[in-house]
Design an enzyme around this catalytic site. Structure first.
Site, PDB file in Angstrom:
ATOM      1  N   ASP A   1     -28.426  34.012 -73.668  1.00  0.00           N
ATOM      2  CA  ASP A   1     -27.388  34.997 -73.949  1.00  0.00           C
ATOM      3  C   ASP A   1     -27.670  36.212 -73.060  1.00  0.00           C
ATOM      4  O   ASP A   1     -28.810  36.677 -72.974  1.00  0.00           O
ATOM      5  CB  ASP A   1     -27.425  35.413 -75.419  1.00  0.00           C
ATOM      6  CG  ASP A   1     -26.032  35.501 -76.024  1.00  0.00           C
ATOM      7  OD1 ASP A   1     -25.181  36.162 -75.398  1.00  0.00           O
ATOM      8  OD2 ASP A   1     -25.798  34.911 -77.085  1.00  0.00           O
TER       9      ASP A   1
ATOM     10  N   ASP B   1     -22.082  38.121 -72.923  1.00  0.00           N
ATOM     11  CA  ASP B   1     -21.573  38.807 -74.109  1.00  0.00           C
ATOM     12  C   ASP B   1     -20.677  39.987 -73.752  1.00  0.00           C
ATOM     13  O   ASP B   1     -21.037  40.818 -72.902  1.00  0.00           O
ATOM     14  CB  ASP B   1     -22.765  39.297 -74.936  1.00  0.00           C
ATOM     15  CG  ASP B   1     -22.365  40.036 -76.190  1.00  0.00           C
ATOM     16  OD1 ASP B   1     -21.895  39.378 -77.129  1.00  0.00           O
ATOM     17  OD2 ASP B   1     -22.514  41.271 -76.225  1.00  0.00           O
TER      18      ASP B   1
ATOM     19  N   GLU C   1     -17.710  35.516 -72.788  1.00  0.00           N
ATOM     20  CA  GLU C   1     -16.996  35.953 -73.977  1.00  0.00           C
ATOM     21  C   GLU C   1     -15.992  37.006 -73.515  1.00  0.00           C
ATOM     22  O   GLU C   1     -16.379  38.112 -73.146  1.00  0.00           O
ATOM     23  CB  GLU C   1     -17.955  36.558 -75.004  1.00  0.00           C
ATOM     24  CG  GLU C   1     -17.230  37.036 -76.258  1.00  0.00           C
ATOM     25  CD  GLU C   1     -18.094  37.904 -77.158  1.00  0.00           C
ATOM     26  OE1 GLU C   1     -17.929  37.811 -78.390  1.00  0.00           O
ATOM     27  OE2 GLU C   1     -18.925  38.674 -76.635  1.00  0.00           O
TER      28      GLU C   1
ATOM     29  N   HIS D   1     -21.424  31.864 -83.752  1.00  0.00           N
ATOM     30  CA  HIS D   1     -22.217  32.797 -84.573  1.00  0.00           C
ATOM     31  C   HIS D   1     -21.427  34.021 -85.010  1.00  0.00           C
ATOM     32  O   HIS D   1     -21.889  34.764 -85.878  1.00  0.00           O
ATOM     33  CB  HIS D   1     -23.440  33.247 -83.787  1.00  0.00           C
ATOM     34  CG  HIS D   1     -23.108  34.113 -82.611  1.00  0.00           C
ATOM     35  ND1 HIS D   1     -22.462  33.615 -81.503  1.00  0.00           N
ATOM     36  CD2 HIS D   1     -23.292  35.438 -82.381  1.00  0.00           C
ATOM     37  CE1 HIS D   1     -22.268  34.588 -80.643  1.00  0.00           C
ATOM     38  NE2 HIS D   1     -22.761  35.708 -81.150  1.00  0.00           N
ATOM     39  N   ASP D   2     -20.268  34.243 -84.403  1.00  0.00           N
ATOM     40  CA  ASP D   2     -19.443  35.401 -84.741  1.00  0.00           C
ATOM     41  C   ASP D   2     -18.228  35.038 -85.585  1.00  0.00           C
ATOM     42  O   ASP D   2     -17.383  35.896 -85.832  1.00  0.00           O
ATOM     43  CB  ASP D   2     -18.951  36.094 -83.461  1.00  0.00           C
ATOM     44  CG  ASP D   2     -19.984  37.021 -82.858  1.00  0.00           C
ATOM     45  OD1 ASP D   2     -20.876  37.479 -83.605  1.00  0.00           O
ATOM     46  OD2 ASP D   2     -19.912  37.296 -81.646  1.00  0.00           O
TER      47      ASP D   2
END
Length: 558
Positions: free
Chosen positions: A98, A199, A256, A328-329
């Site tokens: 990440d 991210d 993302e 995860h979000d």
């Protein structure tokens, strides 16, 4: 389309803190990941994305990084990370990290130095601005609620944080910051990382005048995304990032991206785009409430069908999307997208069939392969997620009852996906011998890996078959490069499409209605012999070009 090494691969996201604890401290670790590489290999996984494992105070679960060059001790050591890279390579698997470079932690040495001298060298690593008439520099509401500007005590300065106040935004207009970031990224790539999930990257471009916008809530503020949507030029920053880092290593990058402008798709994920791919969030975006989770929208399967087909069509001649059901979000897809009557293994297999067989890169989130569900928490105190606590407060302030606010959290909380992985039916689901950092879903007695591996008709084995079919010699070309051709779009209760190349066609037909459905796949003068390649119920009725599916049935024909 230029063919890339990652085409045809299947990815799996690991949330390390909740995957497997091997030392009894209640927190997952790198050793737990290493121990389960064979598990992932047998499922058919090629690429593993690790959510952040860098040194962090964990205000936002590792997305607040205090040292980009260190593994946080709760996860293990750099030596164990190197071992993970080596063990993955032995199995022809790839590790991606990440990459969180829009912001860092307020504990990072850069920010600590900046606080001491906002007008000095390190002050320019961030966005320090003086307030206006005793108020913040502008009326932005952060993504996590409250002002996006935090006052520096004892000064007239505020600093910008698009997320939590402990996550100050980095100044991408400063060449020294870019050099620091590029050097760090190349250090990880030199180490053997195959790429990155990137991210919140759309946020790196700011309007440096930081203008006010019309308020969109009773707090007099406006969502900071208004500034993001109103500024141009992010592509120049992203292209510079790619050329100085990813491009040199032929790295795989998945971005993302929210708030992208409509005409920027090719610039982002075309043959020479900024990134290899980006996540398709179109289904998730449908759930956004006007004011928060408490007025979030329910997503019907008809809506899901429309947005998925739209996204697939948009990128058909451009590039690949990264297709997800959950991450995860987001809450668990089995709880969010399936109607009540399909919240069972048949429905979960149906949803998996639709997603895994789309054009693009399938991303499977840990626990998705066994059908993990949302978790009812008894109290807001049981939640850990900073966003959940904020949304609960927003709901209460809006007049919701405690019960209504908790229901909004149950349906939307990020912690739904972060509960520990359910390995078996022993204490704490086999995740830890200690006290888990987050509540274990009580349904682990029924839903766990051990039970699934002991039953041939389980969700796990169905995912294994889906992936194997997608990657098989006979069908990998059509499943990798074939177009998605929607079918029966006006017919209620059916989500169906073909994957099609010039010389091969495969049909994916699913029935999400309550009733049996019969459809004719081909006209009478197109009579190829169709074979059932996969059937989630193993009882499809196929008669020539006519197929009958029961409720919750998913069939692949070729």
């Amino acid at each position: 389309m230029k063919r890339k090494w990652w085409h045809g691969k299947v990815a799996y996201q690991i949330y390390p803190k909740s995957f497997q604890d091997t030392n009894g401290d209640g927190i997952g670790d790198l050793r737990g990941v290493i121990d389960h590489l064979d598990y992932l290999k047998s499922l058919g996984i090629d690429i593993i994305w690790l959510s952040p494992i860098y040194q962090s105070p964990f205000v936002d679960q590792g997305y607040d990084i205090s040292d980009y060059y260190k593994i946080d001790e709760i996860f293990g050591t750099m030596e164990e990370f190197d071992e993970l890279l080596a063990e993955a390579k032995k199995r022809d698997m790839y590790i991606i990290m990440d990459l969180v470079i829009n912001h860092c932690s307020d504990q990072h040495e850069w920010f600590q130095k900046a606080l001491k001298d906002p007008e000095g060298k390190y002050g320019d690593y961030f966005y320090f601005r003086k307030g206006k008439d005793g108020n913040p520099p502008s009326n932005y509401r952060s993504y996590f609620g409250g002002s996006a500007w935090e006052k520096v005590e004892g000064t007239d300065y505020y600093y910008l944080h698009m997320f939590a106040k402990e996550q100050p935004d980095l100044n991408w207009n400063n060449p020294e910051v870019l050099n620091e970031l590029y050097t760090m990224i190349n250090w990880w790539l030199d180490k053997g990382v195959a790429g990155f999930r990137i991210d919140a990257i759309i946020n790196i471009k700011k309007d440096l005048s930081f203008p006010d916008y019309e308020p969109d809530g009773p707090d007099g503020m406006t969502g900071i995304f208004r500034m993001v949507e109103g500024v141009d030029g992010v592509g120049e920053l992203l292209e510079d990032l790619k050329k100085h880092t990813f491009e040199k290593y032929d790295a795989f990058t998945v971005a993302e991206v929210f708030n992208m402008k409509k005409d920027e798709l090719e610039e982002f994920i075309g043959d020479d785009g900024h990134f290899s791919t980006m996540f398709d969030f179109s289904a998730h975006e449908m759930t956004f409430g006007d004011h928060g989770w408490y007025d979030a929208k329910k997503v019907g399967f008809d809506d899901l069908k429309k947005v998925i087909f739209h996204a697939q069509k948009e990128c058909e001649d451009v590039g690949f999307l990264a297709n997800i059901i959950e991450n995860h979000d987001e809450p668990r897809g089995a709880s969010r997208y399936l109607p009540d009557y399909l919240q069972n293994e048949d429905g979960i297999k149906l949803l998996g069939t639709i997603s895994v067989m789309l054009r693009g890169i399938p991303f499977i989130y840990q626990g998705q392969e066994i059908g993990m569900r949302n978790c009812h928490m008894a109290s807001i105190d049981d939640y850990n997620d900073i966003s959940t606590k904020n949304e609960y407060a927003v709901a209460i302030d809006a007049g919701c009852t405690v019960e209504e606010a908790m229901e909004a959290c149950y349906e939307n909380s990020r912690d739904n996906a972060r509960t520990p992985m359910q390995w078996d039916d022993s204490a704490q689901a086999g995740f830890t011998t200690g006290t888990p950092w987050l509540f274990v879903n009580p349904n682990y007695k029924e839903i766990n890996v051990k039970e699934q591996l002991g039953r041939e008709d389980s969700v796990w084995y169905y995912y294994q078959k889906l992936i194997a079919l997608r990657k098989s010699e006979d069908y990998k070309e059509v499943f990798t490069y074939g177009k998605v051709v929607p079918m029966f779009v006006e017919k209620d209760g059916i989500f169906a499409y073909a994957r099609k190349t010039e010389d091969q066609t495969v049909y994916i037909i699913t029935n999400y209605s309550r009733e049996d459905i019969t459809v004719d796949l081909l006209t009478a003068n197109e009579q190829p012999k169709l074979h059932v390649l996969l059937d989630n119920k193993n009882d499809v009725c196929l008669n020539g070009n006519r197929i009958r599916l029961s409720s919750g049935q998913a069939v692949i024909l070729g």
